[in-house]
Design an enzyme around this catalytic site. Structure first.
Site: not given
Ligand code: ARG
Length: 459
Positions: A156, A277, A283, A290
């Site tokens: 979980h 970024s 970043k 992704e």
């Protein structure tokens, strides 16, 4: 260009329809396999005497010439051609005259295309298998470095029990191993030769299908001509196998994305496999992971396109089936791209062991072991579970962990507790005591790695 079927028609095909119908922009990539199939067909036609053996030799030489010219770039596809099959036959006829026109004896584009896709995908499956194998090897190597690296295991997405990072990696190795099995099954089942099925009803010529099967490395000819030209199960099976590889890559990607966040900080991606970024200077984004996750959806789309395309087709060939190619080619291209980018991203990532260890120390992931300690001293598990739950509650209220709670607090709840409880709940002990077959302990993971490497050897 005049159409091959011009005899039956009084008008030229509308230019929009011509474009609409054309598949050469995407089936051109099968030219090698188309020529390979035609060479086998021409060889068989010559050997069986269906055509003059001397003409068969000329056709073969002509096809080899076309192959060499396409390979070298001296010959370009004619985008006006309807498909790769028509283009090569037309080119052969351009080069050989009437002899070229004999190649298509006892054959239809329907069995020709069914053959070409099988030949093409057979090669692609080998490549996908080899990329998958490389990923499993990388996982084994990385796991061998981390047989003692303690991390929290999750259910979980809540910290659950201590495991080793090597164990976590070997879970993925096993998933990708099953993928290899699916790819092999697909390759085996599809290795049947549809050539000789003709348009749908085979042929009256005395062809030898065993011969073309042997020449092309098939296990044998397909057993029914209607099925031979109508079957695209192998595209669907392969797309499903690829979709499952993508599913596994996507779950792994999701973890890589989580692990590289500040919230986890379990790994740091190499600069070469991350991006920055355009606005936020701090970043470092896990774009490769992704994109693998994102492209998984696209491959599911390919599988769904194939399933839906086939579901209402009456036997035998229908032009709808031309849509098979873009879908399966996209699935093949995508999985190859993802596997070949994902593996080096993983190999170059820095594993932040201390952070994994620190996360394992929080979250009471040794609570089960604390309960087991009492069970080993004779208490029924349910009672032990309750006492440990109370201890965890005390820790939460007082900002402590099970390791830092004083022994007196333990003894207030049960006199079975003594100093050795701290040994029993040490995270290292908890992980290393799980040494059963398939468990996360060092020796168990070492066994898993050994077994996996031996299994890979059998491929
Ligand atoms: N380009 C076609 C395809 O990919 C080849 C088969 C054409 N057959 C036909 N009967 N029109 O499906």
């Amino acid at each position: 260009m005049g159409k091959m079927w011009a005899g039956r028609f009084k008008k030229e095909v509308d230019s929009k329809v011509n474009d609409f119908n054309s598949s050469i922009s995407f089936d051109g990539r099968m030219y090698r396999h188309d020529i390979m199939g035609s060479i086998a067909h021409a060889t068989m036609l010559g050997k069986t005497g269906v055509i003059d053996p001397a003409e068969s030799e000329k056709i073969i030489a002509g096809l080899e010439g076309i192959l060499a010219d396409l390979d070298s770039g001296d010959l370009a596809f004619d985008m006006e051609a309807e498909d790769i099959h028509m283009f090569i036959e037309a080119e052969l006829t351009k080069r050989l005259g009437d002899t070229g026109k004999r190649l298509h004896t006892a054959r239809s584009r329907n069995d020709q295309v069914a053959l070409d896709i099988r030949l093409y995908l057979r090669d692609e499956i080998q490549e996908i298998k080899s990329l998958t194998k490389t990923l499993i090897e990388a996982l084994c190597d990385m796991a061998a470095q981390h047989t003692e690296t303690i991390m929290p295991g999750y259910t979980h997405l809540q910290r659950a029990q201590p495991i080793t990072f090597g164990h976590h990696l070997m879970a993925y190795a096993n998933m990708f191993w099953r993928d290899l099995g699916r790819l092999s099954d697909t390759a085996k089942r599809m290795n049947q030769n549809p050539l000789g099925s003709g348009a749908l009803a085979a042929t009256t010529y005395p062809i030898d299908r065993e011969m073309t099967s042997a020449l092309l490395g098939f296990d044998g000819p397909t057993a029914n001509s209607l099925d031979g030209v109508s079957d695209r199960d192998f595209c669907i099976e392969l797309a499903a196998a690829i979709a499952t590889i993508m599913l596994h890559l996507s779950r792994f990607s999701e973890e890589i994305i989580l692990w590289s966040s500040w919230e986890f900080k379990f790994i740091e991606l190499d600069d070469a496999y991350a991006t920055g970024s355009s606005i936020m200077p701090q970043k470092k984004n896990p774009d490769v992971a992704e994109l693998c996750r994102g492209k998984t959806g696209r491959v599911y789309g390919d599988l769904m396109a194939l399933l839906s395309m086939m579901k209402s087709l009456p036997l035998a060939y229908n032009k709808d089936m031309q849509e098979d190619k873009e879908a399966i080619f996209d699935a093949v291209d995508t999985v190859k791209l993802c596997l070949s980018t994902f593996t080096p991203m993983l190999q170059t990532a820095r594993v932040l062991k201390e952070n994994m260890r620190a996360a394992a120390a929080k979250g009471f992931i040794n609570a089960t072991d604390c309960a087991d300690y009492l069970v080993k001293k004779g208490m029924p598990f349910r009672d032990a579970y309750k006492i440990t739950g109370t201890l965890v509650g005390i820790c939460v209220d007082t900002g402590k962990t099970l390791e830092t709670l004083p022994l007196s607090a333990y003894q207030e709840l049960s006199e079975l507790f003594s100093q050795d409880v701290f040994d029993a709940i040490s995270l290292e002990k908890c992980a290393m005591a799980r040494n059963v077959l398939g468990g996360p302990a060092k020796e168990s993971v070492e066994r898993q790695i050994c077994q996996m490497k031996a299994a890979l050897e059998t491929l």
